[in-house]
Design a protein around this motif. Structure first.
Motif, PDB file in Angstrom:
ATOM      1  N   THR A 406     -43.143 -66.645  17.385  1.00 57.21           N
ATOM      2  CA  THR A 406     -42.413 -65.726  18.272  1.00 57.21           C
ATOM      3  C   THR A 406     -41.309 -66.521  18.966  1.00 57.21           C
ATOM      4  O   THR A 406     -41.364 -67.759  18.999  1.00 57.21           O
ATOM      5  CB  THR A 406     -43.348 -65.148  19.362  1.00 57.21           C
ATOM      6  OG1 THR A 406     -43.811 -66.253  20.160  1.00 57.21           O
ATOM      7  CG2 THR A 406     -44.527 -64.415  18.764  1.00 57.21           C
ATOM      8  N   LEU A 407     -40.356 -65.780  19.547  1.00 50.76           N
ATOM      9  CA  LEU A 407     -39.255 -66.464  20.243  1.00 50.76           C
ATOM     10  C   LEU A 407     -39.792 -67.261  21.446  1.00 50.76           C
ATOM     11  O   LEU A 407     -39.311 -68.360  21.744  1.00 50.76           O
ATOM     12  CB  LEU A 407     -38.218 -65.433  20.678  1.00 50.76           C
ATOM     13  CG  LEU A 407     -36.774 -65.903  20.677  1.00 50.76           C
ATOM     14  CD1 LEU A 407     -36.362 -66.590  19.396  1.00 50.76           C
ATOM     15  CD2 LEU A 407     -35.839 -64.721  20.952  1.00 50.76           C
ATOM     16  N   ASP A 408     -40.815 -66.704  22.115  1.00 55.97           N
ATOM     17  CA  ASP A 408     -41.411 -67.438  23.255  1.00 55.97           C
ATOM     18  C   ASP A 408     -42.026 -68.751  22.797  1.00 55.97           C
ATOM     19  O   ASP A 408     -41.938 -69.775  23.482  1.00 55.97           O
ATOM     20  CB  ASP A 408     -42.490 -66.580  23.936  1.00 55.97           C
ATOM     21  CG  ASP A 408     -41.862 -65.576  24.889  1.00 55.97           C
ATOM     22  OD1 ASP A 408     -40.671 -65.765  25.226  1.00 55.97           O
ATOM     23  OD2 ASP A 408     -42.536 -64.602  25.260  1.00 55.97           O
ATOM     24  N   LYS A 411     -39.316 -71.201  22.318  1.00 54.88           N
ATOM     25  CA  LYS A 411     -38.832 -71.734  23.616  1.00 54.88           C
ATOM     26  C   LYS A 411     -39.813 -72.781  24.146  1.00 54.88           C
ATOM     27  O   LYS A 411     -39.419 -73.807  24.685  1.00 54.88           O
ATOM     28  CB  LYS A 411     -38.679 -70.589  24.628  1.00 54.88           C
ATOM     29  CG  LYS A 411     -37.467 -69.718  24.342  1.00 54.88           C
ATOM     30  CD  LYS A 411     -37.355 -68.612  25.369  1.00 54.88           C
ATOM     31  CE  LYS A 411     -36.300 -67.609  24.962  1.00 54.88           C
ATOM     32  NZ  LYS A 411     -36.393 -66.326  25.641  1.00 54.88           N
ATOM     33  N   ILE A 445     -37.964 -64.819  12.176  1.00 53.40           N
ATOM     34  CA  ILE A 445     -36.965 -64.661  13.250  1.00 53.40           C
ATOM     35  C   ILE A 445     -35.596 -65.060  12.691  1.00 53.40           C
ATOM     36  O   ILE A 445     -35.468 -66.122  12.064  1.00 53.40           O
ATOM     37  CB  ILE A 445     -37.293 -65.559  14.464  1.00 53.40           C
ATOM     38  CG1 ILE A 445     -38.711 -65.270  14.964  1.00 53.40           C
ATOM     39  CG2 ILE A 445     -36.276 -65.375  15.581  1.00 53.40           C
ATOM     40  CD1 ILE A 445     -39.161 -66.165  16.110  1.00 53.40           C
ATOM     41  N   GLN A 449     -30.551 -66.252  16.011  1.00 58.29           N
ATOM     42  CA  GLN A 449     -31.179 -66.058  17.335  1.00 58.29           C
ATOM     43  C   GLN A 449     -31.733 -67.386  17.845  1.00 58.29           C
ATOM     44  O   GLN A 449     -31.668 -67.689  19.033  1.00 58.29           O
ATOM     45  CB  GLN A 449     -32.350 -65.088  17.180  1.00 58.29           C
ATOM     46  CG  GLN A 449     -32.060 -63.702  17.701  1.00 58.29           C
ATOM     47  CD  GLN A 449     -33.331 -62.856  17.686  1.00 58.29           C
ATOM     48  OE1 GLN A 449     -34.358 -63.235  18.215  1.00 58.29           O
ATOM     49  NE2 GLN A 449     -33.228 -61.700  17.042  1.00 58.29           N
ATOM     50  N   ILE A 450     -32.272 -68.159  16.929  1.00 60.41           N
ATOM     51  CA  ILE A 450     -32.853 -69.448  17.339  1.00 60.41           C
ATOM     52  C   ILE A 450     -31.747 -70.456  17.607  1.00 60.41           C
ATOM     53  O   ILE A 450     -31.798 -71.208  18.588  1.00 60.41           O
ATOM     54  CB  ILE A 450     -33.851 -69.942  16.270  1.00 60.41           C
ATOM     55  CG1 ILE A 450     -35.035 -68.977  16.230  1.00 60.41           C
ATOM     56  CG2 ILE A 450     -34.293 -71.358  16.551  1.00 60.41           C
ATOM     57  CD1 ILE A 450     -36.150 -69.358  15.324  1.00 60.41           C
ATOM     58  N   LEU A 453     -30.368 -70.594  21.046  1.00 58.38           N
ATOM     59  CA  LEU A 453     -31.140 -71.289  22.090  1.00 58.38           C
ATOM     60  C   LEU A 453     -30.674 -72.739  22.282  1.00 58.38           C
ATOM     61  O   LEU A 453     -30.928 -73.351  23.309  1.00 58.38           O
ATOM     62  CB  LEU A 453     -32.635 -71.308  21.737  1.00 58.38           C
ATOM     63  CG  LEU A 453     -33.326 -69.959  21.593  1.00 58.38           C
ATOM     64  CD1 LEU A 453     -34.765 -70.148  21.119  1.00 58.38           C
ATOM     65  CD2 LEU A 453     -33.311 -69.225  22.937  1.00 58.38           C
TER      66      LEU A 453
END
Ligand SMILES: Cc1cc2nc3c(=O)[nH]c(=O)nc-3n(C[C@H](O)[C@H](O)[C@H](O)COP(=O)(O)OP(=O)(O)OC[C@H]3O[C@@H](n4cnc5c(N)ncnc54)[C@H](O)[C@@H]3O)c2cc1C
Length: 457
Positions: A406-408, A411, A445, A449-450, A453
């Motif tokens: 997941t994106l979380d 992170k 994903i 998008q990654i 970050l």
């Protein structure tokens, strides 16, 4: 000016391993690497924790025994990063060894492991064909089976780094290149440049240690460290092949007609094939496999596995590395036979250089250095601390069932696992096999998008 007891230059397995040992012994240490940690030789290995069965040929029994002890130690200490698997050595009519010789060698290998290896076995031709269905049956006499370890090489270095960083007196900087050193009466002033090449910082170190592997011969003279070239660099390349492109149920060790050793090792839902041993005549930072080397490995595979579905589309990606082999005086050995023993040098009273050796034995090698440095700092060296398990594991496991990304989670990985770049994330924290430049989708994903970050890092 910041002050350290030790500055380590080079964050591959040897730099990260030494950092951990010094950290656990209470030494104030800074580790710097000019790229991502463990992004050079220490992620370009054949990913084996092994005694080195082929070093029995050169009677290097001490090295084999030490490496087998270390292999079996890491299998116990870090079962999430490595596992044991069977390797098959096929025997042909034209092979240079008779079956009894191979059997004696495999027995010796088990013996040198103090019988901690799972025991070897000899297979006849029929049993070999059942296990390695696409191997060439012409002249096949059988195979010897023995056990070695498979490791995520980059992650083991990184987890040594995370473990070290749990000690408050320790720092580590990636994308920081050492560009000059000045000898002082108490040690060294070390000047470090960040990746934007705009910020320079000079730190004080009582000792400077170079674990810069194959980069050492070029780097040390440029920094004014007294040094004559000590390396016999040897380039090796690997291919990641799609699962099923060769039908094998275990790992295979091939001795080619030009007497090179090629490993075929199924793992991570793919097959790892390597390596070559060639002299290096190019820039070695971020070194790549050449088309000639890729063609060579494909040709070897086509010869030994004529019944496979192998072609250029079977390749997922390729990678290369340079073995930092230490030159031996008067040695006439071919690259494949140069000893894998390491060497430690002390070019000045406050500097050390470590080169050579194998990934598998890094703990023993770095212990030798730590045992030398720690008492010089007025501390008592405790050798058993590195036998404790690593305390911070990677969020995304390499082997076995992986959780949904997941994106979380990404992170969290960026925040806690010393990640600096997108390549660093996908290659070493997520252990993806595709080359980062070709990745559009990172485990579900979108890559963009990654990548976003990283824009503010
Ligand atoms: C093809 C191949 C296959 C191998 N297979 C195996 C195997 O299966 N099993 C095994 O046990 N061993 C294997 N080895 C050996 C093993 O990979 C190496 O011994 C080990 O990785 C060397 O690690 P290192 O830390 O010394 O070097 P590296 O990992 O290369 O680290 C040196 C670091 O120094 C940094 N650096 C350079 N210059 C500077 C500077 N100016 N400032 C800051 N940082 C700098 C670099 O960025 C780099 O990260 C293999 C090696 C190769 C090449």
């Amino acid at each position: 000016m910041k002050e350290y007891d030790v500055v380590i230059v080079g964050g591959g397995i040897n730099g990260c391993g030494l950092l951990r040992d010094l950290a656990l012994n209470g030494v104030k240490t800074l580790l710097v690497d000019k790229g991502d940690f463990s992004s050079q030789t220490s992620q370009g290995s054949s990913k084996m924790l092994h005694g080195g069965i082929r070093y029995l040929e050169t009677f290097d029994f001490g090295l084999v025994q030490e490496a087998l002890e270390e292999k079996n130690l890491w299998l116990k200490l870090t079962p999430h990063l490595c596992f044991e698997r069977e390797f098959y050595l096929p025997l042909y009519r034209y092979s240079k060894y008779a079956p009894w010789m191979l059997q004696a060698g495999l027995f010796l290998y088990d013996f040198l492991s103090h019988f901690q290896n799972r025991p070897h076995a000899m297979l006849d031709a029929e049993e070999t064909m059942r296990t390695l269905p696409s191997i060439d049956p012409k002249g096949l006499k059988g195979a010897g089976k023995y056990f070695d370890g498979i490791v995520d090489d980059a992650k083991l270095s990184l987890e040594c780094l995370y473990d070290a960083l749990l000690e408050p007196q320790v720092d580590a900087l990636s994308y920081h290149e050492v560009i000059s050193t000045t000898k002082t009466s108490e040690g060294y002033n070390v000047t470090i440049q960040d990746r934007t090449k705009t910020k320079l910082e000079t730190v004080k170190a009582k000792y400077i240690v170079f674990t810069t592997g194959p980069f050492s011969d070029k780097l040390l003279p440029s920094l004014g460290i007294p040094w004559t070239p000590q390396l016999m660099p040897s380039k090796g390349i690997h291919l990641w092949l799609k699962e099923g492109s060769i039908s094998v149920k275990g790992s295979v060790v091939l001795t080619t007609k030009d007497n090179r050793v090629v490993f075929v090792i199924p793992q991570r839902g793919a097959i790892l094939v390597g390596t070559t041993e060639t002299e290096v005549d190019q820039e070695i930072f971020d070194i790549k496999a050449s088309q000639k080397e890729i063609d060579y490995l494909l040709l070897v595979l086509q010869q030994y596995f004529p019944n496979s579905n192998l072609n250029i589309d079977s390749i997922i990606s390729t990678f290369a590395g340079v073995r930092p082999l230490a030159r031996e005086e008067g040695s006439q050995h071919s690259l494949g036979k140069v000893s894998r023993h390491h060497k430690i040098y002390r070019p000045t009273s406050h500097s050390y250089v470590m080169i050579g050796g194998k990934y598998t034995t890094f703990r023993k090698m770095t212990q030798e250095l730590a045992r030398e440095i720690v008492p010089r700092l007025g501390l008592r060296y405790k050798p058993n601390l590195t036998l404790n398990p690593l305390r911070q594991h990677s969020i995304m496991p390499t082997f076995g069932k992986q959780p949904k990304l997941t994106l979380d989670m990404v992170k969290n990985i960026i925040a806690t696992e010393k990640v600096t770049t997108f390549d660093d994330l996908v290659m070493r924290r997520l252990s993806l096999l595709e080359h980062p430049s070709t990745i559009k989708d990172v485990m579900g994903i979108p890559a963009d998008q990654i990548k976003a970050l990283f824009q503010n890092l």
